[in-house]
Write an enzyme that holds these catalytic residues in place. Sequence first.
Site, mmCIF file in Angstrom:
data_model
loop_
_atom_site.group_PDB
_atom_site.id
_atom_site.type_symbol
_atom_site.label_atom_id
_atom_site.label_comp_id
_atom_site.label_asym_id
_atom_site.label_seq_id
_atom_site.Cartn_x
_atom_site.Cartn_y
_atom_site.Cartn_z
ATOM 1 N N HIS A 114 -13.382 3.608 8.839
ATOM 2 C CA HIS A 114 -12.644 2.389 8.464
ATOM 3 C C HIS A 114 -13.161 1.813 7.133
ATOM 4 O O HIS A 114 -13.650 0.684 7.067
ATOM 5 C CB HIS A 114 -12.735 1.339 9.578
ATOM 6 C CG HIS A 114 -11.642 0.309 9.503
ATOM 7 N ND1 HIS A 114 -11.100 -0.293 10.619
ATOM 8 C CD2 HIS A 114 -10.976 -0.240 8.449
ATOM 9 C CE1 HIS A 114 -10.172 -1.166 10.252
ATOM 10 N NE2 HIS A 114 -10.078 -1.148 8.927
ATOM 11 N N GLY A 167 -11.245 1.828 4.195
ATOM 12 C CA GLY A 167 -10.141 1.660 3.240
ATOM 13 C C GLY A 167 -10.412 0.586 2.193
ATOM 14 O O GLY A 167 -10.124 0.761 1.009
ATOM 15 N N ALA A 168 -10.956 -0.527 2.632
ATOM 16 C CA ALA A 168 -11.172 -1.647 1.717
ATOM 17 C C ALA A 168 -12.613 -1.675 1.194
ATOM 18 O O ALA A 168 -13.009 -2.633 0.525
ATOM 19 C CB ALA A 168 -10.864 -2.959 2.421
ATOM 20 N N CYS A 188 -4.630 5.405 7.372
ATOM 21 C CA CYS A 188 -5.621 4.477 6.815
ATOM 22 C C CYS A 188 -5.177 3.044 7.094
ATOM 23 O O CYS A 188 -5.557 2.121 6.374
ATOM 24 C CB CYS A 188 -5.765 4.683 5.306
ATOM 25 S SG CYS A 188 -6.493 6.254 4.847
ATOM 26 N N ALA A 189 -4.334 2.859 8.139
ATOM 27 C CA ALA A 189 -3.798 1.516 8.411
ATOM 28 C C ALA A 189 -4.511 0.871 9.595
ATOM 29 O O ALA A 189 -5.394 0.023 9.406
ATOM 30 C CB ALA A 189 -2.296 1.595 8.651
ATOM 31 N N ARG A 190 -4.144 1.268 10.804
ATOM 32 C CA ARG A 190 -4.769 0.710 11.998
ATOM 33 C C ARG A 190 -4.826 1.754 13.097
ATOM 34 O O ARG A 190 -3.871 2.511 13.301
ATOM 35 C CB ARG A 190 -3.947 -0.478 12.539
ATOM 36 C CG ARG A 190 -4.346 -1.806 11.963
ATOM 37 C CD ARG A 190 -5.788 -2.189 12.343
ATOM 38 N NE ARG A 190 -6.223 -3.407 11.684
ATOM 39 C CZ ARG A 190 -6.750 -3.467 10.458
ATOM 40 N NH1 ARG A 190 -6.921 -2.383 9.740
ATOM 41 N NH2 ARG A 190 -7.153 -4.618 9.955
ATOM 42 N N ASP A 214 10.985 1.792 7.577
ATOM 43 C CA ASP A 214 10.497 0.421 7.610
ATOM 44 C C ASP A 214 11.670 -0.479 7.963
ATOM 45 O O ASP A 214 12.506 -0.788 7.109
ATOM 46 C CB ASP A 214 9.900 0.026 6.241
ATOM 47 C CG ASP A 214 9.271 -1.360 6.287
ATOM 48 O OD1 ASP A 214 9.704 -2.193 7.109
ATOM 49 O OD2 ASP A 214 8.344 -1.618 5.491
ATOM 50 N N ASP A 235 -8.824 7.146 9.025
ATOM 51 C CA ASP A 235 -9.852 6.171 8.629
ATOM 52 C C ASP A 235 -10.002 5.106 9.706
ATOM 53 O O ASP A 235 -10.942 4.317 9.680
ATOM 54 C CB ASP A 235 -9.442 5.509 7.300
ATOM 55 C CG ASP A 235 -10.481 4.506 6.800
ATOM 56 O OD1 ASP A 235 -11.666 4.891 6.720
ATOM 57 O OD2 ASP A 235 -10.128 3.344 6.517
ATOM 58 N N GLU A 258 -13.133 1.496 17.830
ATOM 59 C CA GLU A 258 -14.061 1.542 16.694
ATOM 60 C C GLU A 258 -15.349 0.810 17.061
ATOM 61 O O GLU A 258 -15.269 -0.284 17.629
ATOM 62 C CB GLU A 258 -13.419 0.896 15.458
ATOM 63 C CG GLU A 258 -12.238 1.712 14.950
ATOM 64 C CD GLU A 258 -11.607 1.151 13.672
ATOM 65 O OE1 GLU A 258 -12.130 0.165 13.120
ATOM 66 O OE2 GLU A 258 -10.599 1.695 13.235
ATOM 67 N N ILE A 267 0.850 -1.206 0.000
ATOM 68 C CA ILE A 267 0.000 0.000 0.000
ATOM 69 C C ILE A 267 0.876 1.244 0.000
ATOM 70 O O ILE A 267 0.673 2.171 -0.800
ATOM 71 C CB ILE A 267 -0.966 -0.013 1.211
ATOM 72 C CG1 ILE A 267 -1.957 -1.171 1.059
ATOM 73 C CG2 ILE A 267 -1.702 1.320 1.331
ATOM 74 C CD1 ILE A 267 -2.830 -1.433 2.278
#
Length: 328
Positions: A289, A291-292, A239-241, A171, A265, A270, A152
Amino acid sequence: MARIAVTDGMANDAVELLKQAGHEVVLGFIEPELLSNGALKDFDAIVVRSATKLPAATIAASGDRLAVIGRAGVGVDNIDIGAAATAGIPVVNAPRASTQSVVELTIGHLLASLRHIPRADRGLRNGKWEKKIMKGTELAGKNLGLIGFGRIAQGVGAIAQALGMTVHTFDPYLPPKVAKAQNTTLHKKVETLFSNCTHISIHCNLNDETHHLVNAERMALMPGRSNDGINCGNHIVNCARGGIIDETALLDALQSGQVASAALDVFEIEPVPSDSSLLQHEHFHGTPHIGAATMEAQARVGRDIAHAIMTVLNGGVCETTVNAHLLK
Ligand code: MLT
């Protein structure tokens, strides 16, 4: 024929795929108390998204019949994959299916923040024509810091570069040649990522290492002024976690002006409580949430996870088994 519980929904085509293969699909959310009291004892497989939590106690209460857990998506932080491995249960996911959708939402949030789209819309609805205070900045010429550089993040980086941004990443698991091939500066320390970037987007998993990785000290390092000499302020997108950003520190940073905008997001809790002070902040905007949540991603997620589940039920090994290293 297997009995498969699908607790957080799945694309119709994927449900049909399982049924056509002769399996019984039981659709519907199962309350946590029922799960921890052995509600999965009569199932061979369960497919979850993020709403259903499968902690160790639930997995232990599921008996011997459960043969595979499917995560219709990427993140498996809602599943105790170690406990599943101990019980001999592979956990399979669909890691590639939603990449493009999350990439596009991330770019959407970045642009929305920089051009004040949610704020301007709120003003319009309240009868305000606030043209003068809606001056934004361009993405071009700015440094974008990506935390995590998987599929992503690489997609976001490529679009950001096409828009004229310079891409940096932190990373610790990334081979330097991957960053080099993507024309991206790889930082050994997350602190230098923050001190070099006015724009930060998060693309890593939530785990002990990344919990509250975005905190007050690190946000304080962000420069606020870009290489092209513009006082663009600092901007954060996630937009990850939820849980990777310390939301209390983020609110403080918005209030002090150290962070000029935040777009999330995903949230620590949540659904995020509607009285959350973060939601009320003028320079915050968010999505629930999603994103997908595109037709394309959900069709791919459903298809991939249905095939993964059937591979395991047929005695095969699925290449997207996230606890393969823990299974005996
Ligand atoms: C994922 O991990 O795939 C996304 O966060 C979407 C979802 O939870 O369904």
